[in-house]
Structure formats: C-alpha cells, structure tokens
Motif scaffolding. Structure first.
Motif, mmCIF file in Angstrom:
data_model
loop_
_atom_site.group_PDB
_atom_site.id
_atom_site.type_symbol
_atom_site.label_atom_id
_atom_site.label_comp_id
_atom_site.label_asym_id
_atom_site.label_seq_id
_atom_site.Cartn_x
_atom_site.Cartn_y
_atom_site.Cartn_z
ATOM 1 N N GLU A 41 -40.333 10.950 -0.409
ATOM 2 C CA GLU A 41 -40.789 11.731 0.745
ATOM 3 C C GLU A 41 -41.139 13.179 0.396
ATOM 4 O O GLU A 41 -41.112 14.052 1.246
ATOM 5 C CB GLU A 41 -39.754 11.696 1.880
ATOM 6 N N MET A 85 -34.751 14.021 5.036
ATOM 7 C CA MET A 85 -35.019 15.131 5.948
ATOM 8 C C MET A 85 -36.473 15.061 6.435
ATOM 9 O O MET A 85 -37.316 14.508 5.749
ATOM 10 C CB MET A 85 -34.754 16.455 5.256
ATOM 11 N N LYS A 86 -36.716 15.622 7.618
ATOM 12 C CA LYS A 86 -38.076 15.654 8.169
ATOM 13 C C LYS A 86 -38.477 17.104 8.398
ATOM 14 O O LYS A 86 -37.622 17.970 8.543
ATOM 15 C CB LYS A 86 -38.127 14.890 9.503
ATOM 16 N N PRO A 87 -39.782 17.361 8.483
ATOM 17 C CA PRO A 87 -40.229 18.741 8.727
ATOM 18 C C PRO A 87 -39.682 19.269 10.053
ATOM 19 O O PRO A 87 -39.512 18.507 11.009
ATOM 20 C CB PRO A 87 -41.751 18.618 8.804
ATOM 21 N N MET A 125 -42.158 21.369 3.330
ATOM 22 C CA MET A 125 -41.678 21.228 4.711
ATOM 23 C C MET A 125 -40.776 20.000 4.847
ATOM 24 O O MET A 125 -39.813 20.000 5.616
ATOM 25 C CB MET A 125 -42.870 21.127 5.666
ATOM 26 N N ASN A 126 -41.098 18.945 4.082
ATOM 27 C CA ASN A 126 -40.296 17.722 4.155
ATOM 28 C C ASN A 126 -38.850 17.951 3.717
ATOM 29 O O ASN A 126 -37.944 17.252 4.167
ATOM 30 C CB ASN A 126 -40.921 16.617 3.295
ATOM 31 N N ARG A 147 -45.447 17.339 13.737
ATOM 32 C CA ARG A 147 -44.683 17.205 12.494
ATOM 33 C C ARG A 147 -44.511 15.746 12.053
ATOM 34 O O ARG A 147 -43.886 15.477 11.038
ATOM 35 C CB ARG A 147 -43.315 17.843 12.645
#
Lengths: 286, 159
Positions: free
Chosen positions: B43, A1-3, A40-41, B22
C-alpha cells in the motif's frame, strides 16, 4: 493505514490551479501522486487540501525552444523516456531514464512532480543540476524562472512557494562535442539510487576543458561538486585524473547512513561512480 | 465528509459512485465494487500487486485516488479471463506453475498484459525488466518469467 481526509479541488486549467493555490494557504499540488500518495498512505504527509492538476491540458509536451528542450511539468515519465527529442537534445536525461522508476509508476508519475518532490535520492534533480536546467514557476501574481542550482533546498524542499505551480522545465541542448555519463547503484533497477553520479565533459584536445559533476543519494538533496570540477579543468583527461576526481568526490561529500547503505559505502560509491561516469563521458566526447 | 461523484468503467461495466477524495482506487475496486482479485500488499507503491490497467496503461491502484480515475476505463484481473476460458497468460501461469501463494499474481498478470501488447515475443531480460516493479515473496520469479513467455507463445498462435 489510510490517507487522512483532505479537501479536493479539480483544476481545469493552469489559471484554475494557481487560483486554487492562492485561495487556500494549506493547498498542495497533486500531480501524478506517485510519491505524494505513498507518503499520505503512511501518513507521512497529511495535506489539508489537494489541487489535482491531472485533468488540465496544455502542460504535457516536449518541444525544442530557444536552443534547448522545454518539457511541460505534467509530462509523464514514460513519455520523457520514449521521446526522440530528449534522446537528441539531452541524451544524458534519456540515459537517466533507464534507471528511473518502474513502468507502472512511469505511466503515472510526472517529470515536474518528480522534481518538485525533491527526493534526495532521485535522479532527475542531479540531471537538472548538471545540465543547468531552469524551472518556470507560475502563481496568481505572475511567472518567474529559477535556476536548478537555486531550486533544490533540502529533503522534499524546493524554492517553489506554496502558491506556485511548476509549469515548465527548460534544459539547454547538449553542446556539440560534450560527453555525458550517468552511473547508478540501487537495490533494484528502478528503485531510488543508493548513489548516482551524473557528469558532462568537454575536451580541448586531450585535456579537460570543462567538467560538471553532480551526485544524488549522498546529501539532503542532489549536489554539484564545484571543487572537484575545478580541479579537473585544463588537465589531461586520463584514467588517473578520473581516479583522482573519484577520490576527491569521496572527501567532498558528507553522506548519512540508512538501511540501504552506510556513510562509508556511499563514499566508496561516490568515488567509483564518479570515475566511471567520467570515463563514460570521455568516450562520448565527439 | 464531502464526497465526489465519479463514473468509471471497470471491465466493460460502467459504475457511478460517490467516493471520499481520500478513497484509494485499490480500495474502491476491492470494497466499493467488491472486485477482490486486485490485491493490496504494501500500500505504498513498492510491491506492485495492486497493478491494474487504467486506459490501457499499468498503474499502481494504491497510488491513485479513485476521484483521479473519474471517466477512466479500468481493467482488473477479473476482466482478463474466467476459469473456463482463461486468458493465454493465465494459461501460461497454469502450465508453468507461475503461481505459488498467488498473492502477487494479479499484479504480475496485469503488468504482463501491457508488456505483451508492446512486445509479443519478449526475451528473458525484457520480461525481467518489465517485472522489476512487481515483488514475489515466494521468490518464484523463474517460473513467472517462463509463464509469461509461455503466455506470449500461446498468444502468437503456438499450442
């Protein structure tokens, strides 16, 4: 997942930062980011707007002021860890830093950001409680100072309002003769604590004059144990007394279970670590 | 989506790019600059394989937004050495079998570079402490520690 996407504001000064926080009621402060960006990640945090304070100067300092340490909120962990002033004026904090984070995180993470994040298993909040530190908060409306005992409100919750920026933490210097103890158990050194006990101890002859005890990792925030502290006062500072204090700590807390440790284990840790921290503190009362 | 213009120097080469706020520094390095030596594991800051040097200090590139690195000097594993001319630490990893699957290796190496800058002759305990934030899931820490001590020996002028 990404922010998730967010609006980005780079603050150049403290005034700049508090103005940005006042302008946008969704804005949050981005300091070192070592907890916030991780959240957030995985999208546990999705701030609409971040005010990046890394480029502003003047909040990265450690100095002696009014009988204590004044630490700028943007001071990096590694700077605090290596500070000779911290070792001299608050050896308890210096010792806690033996357990705080790993090098790459300490290079980036900030003292103030760590306290404002208010992780319930973080070490610094417990140190702040025991040393009775205070927090200087600034907003566009002015400045106020909040005592550590009133600052931590719950998991990731503090007394700081959305429009306030923590600018300085003040820690009274260790009184002459006061001993200190910091004992932690964590999965790996540098990880968050399963449980840690932080104490200071003052003696009058061979009796306890005053003891302060805080635990982290056993509640929704770091907590002091006033009833256990009061029960120590005036009594002979013996290993039996410290064992009894450990047993009292076991009963005074109501920890929850997670995959690192269940309720029963955290109570065991609280008992053992409280005894050990008091023993260590006694050996340093000089 | 709004973008921010940033200038970063990576392994001595200057880059000017526009990035979304971001954008993680790790993704910026791997995808925008196509430097895929920096690995991304967890991550969220736990595993350490994405460690790079920012202005000479180790950092988790997955816990930094690229915009926060504006103006910074970054060193990645590609800046360390080449197959023909290895960095002493890479030589050490080669000789002492410090790699198993190789996934954690870039982070281990960048962390070790910082350690040896400050401590050219670290003990086993000091190496282990420095590596505490880097996970190897092949569980090969023994040879990694030996590799770093061997790298240190080469850097001190030993053959």
């Amino acid at each position: 997942m990404k922010p998730a996407p967010f609006r980005y504001v780079r603050a150049r000064s403290v005034d700049d930062a508090v103005a940005a926080l006042a302008r946008d009621s969704e804005a949050k402060v981005l300091a070192g980011g070592q907890s916030l960006i991780a959240m957030m990640n995985v999208r546990a945090a999705k701030p609409d707007c971040l005010v990046d304070i890394n480029a502003l100067s003047g909040l990265d300092y450690i100095k002696v002021k009014d009988g204590g340490l004044a630490i700028g909120a943007l001071t990096r962990h590694e700077t605090v860890k290596r500070s000779a002033l911290v070792k001299e004026h608050c050896p308890l904090l210096a010792e806690a830093y033996e357990w705080i984070a790993h090098r790459a995180v300490r290079n980036r993470g900030t003292f103030g950001g760590n306290l404002c994040h208010a992780d319930p298993a973080s070490e610094n909040p417990a140190v702040a409680l025991v040393t009775e530190a205070s927090f200087v908060l600034k907003s566009a409306k002015g400045e106020r100072t909040v005592a550590a005992g009133d600052f931590f409100k719950g998991v990731y919750q503090t007394a700081a309002r959305q429009d306030e920026l923590l600018i300085e933490v003040r820690i009274p210097s260790r009184p002459k003769g006061q001993g200190w103890g910091f004992v932690e158990v964590s999965p790996r050194k540098g990880d968050f604590a399963m449980t840690a006990t932080v104490v200071t101890l003052e003696l009058a002859g061979s009796n306890v004059k005053a003891a302060k005890i805080a635990l982290t990792g056993v509640s929704d925030r770091a907590i002091r144990l006033p009833s256990v502290e009061a029960a120590l006062a005036g009594k002979p500072a013996t290993e039996d007394l410290f064992r009894a204090a450990g047993e009292a700590a076991r009963k005074a807390i109501n920890p929850s279970s997670d995959f690192h440790a269940d309720d029963a284990m955290r109570r065991d840790l609280a008992s053992t670590l409280t005894r050990r921290a008091l023993t260590a503190a006694k050996s340093r009362c000089a | 989506m709004n973008k921010e213009k940033i200038t970063v120097t990576v392994n001595g080469r200057k880059h000017e790019k526009e990035v979304e706020p971001r954008r993680l520094l790790s993704d910026f390095i791997r995808e925008d600059l196509r430097l895929t030596g920096t690995h991304v594991g967890c991550e969220h800051g736990v595993c350490g394989t994405c460690t790079v040097l920012v202005n000479g200090k180790s950092q988790r590139s997955c816990l930094t937004f690229a915009v926060m690195a504006d103006g910074a000097e970054i060193q990645t594993i590609e800046g360390l050495g080449t197959a023909e001319k290895m960095h002493p630490l890479q030589q050490g990893f080669w000789e002492k079998h410090g790699l198993q699957c190789g996934f954690c290796t870039p982070g281990m190496l960048m962390t070790a570079v910082e350690l040896l800058k400050e401590n050219p002759n670290p003990s086993v305990d000091e190496v282990r402490e420095a590596l505490s934030g880097n996970l190897c899931r092949c569980t090969g820490y023994q040879t990694i520690v030996e590799s770093i001590q061997r790298g240190a020996e080469i850097m001190r002028g030993g053959k």
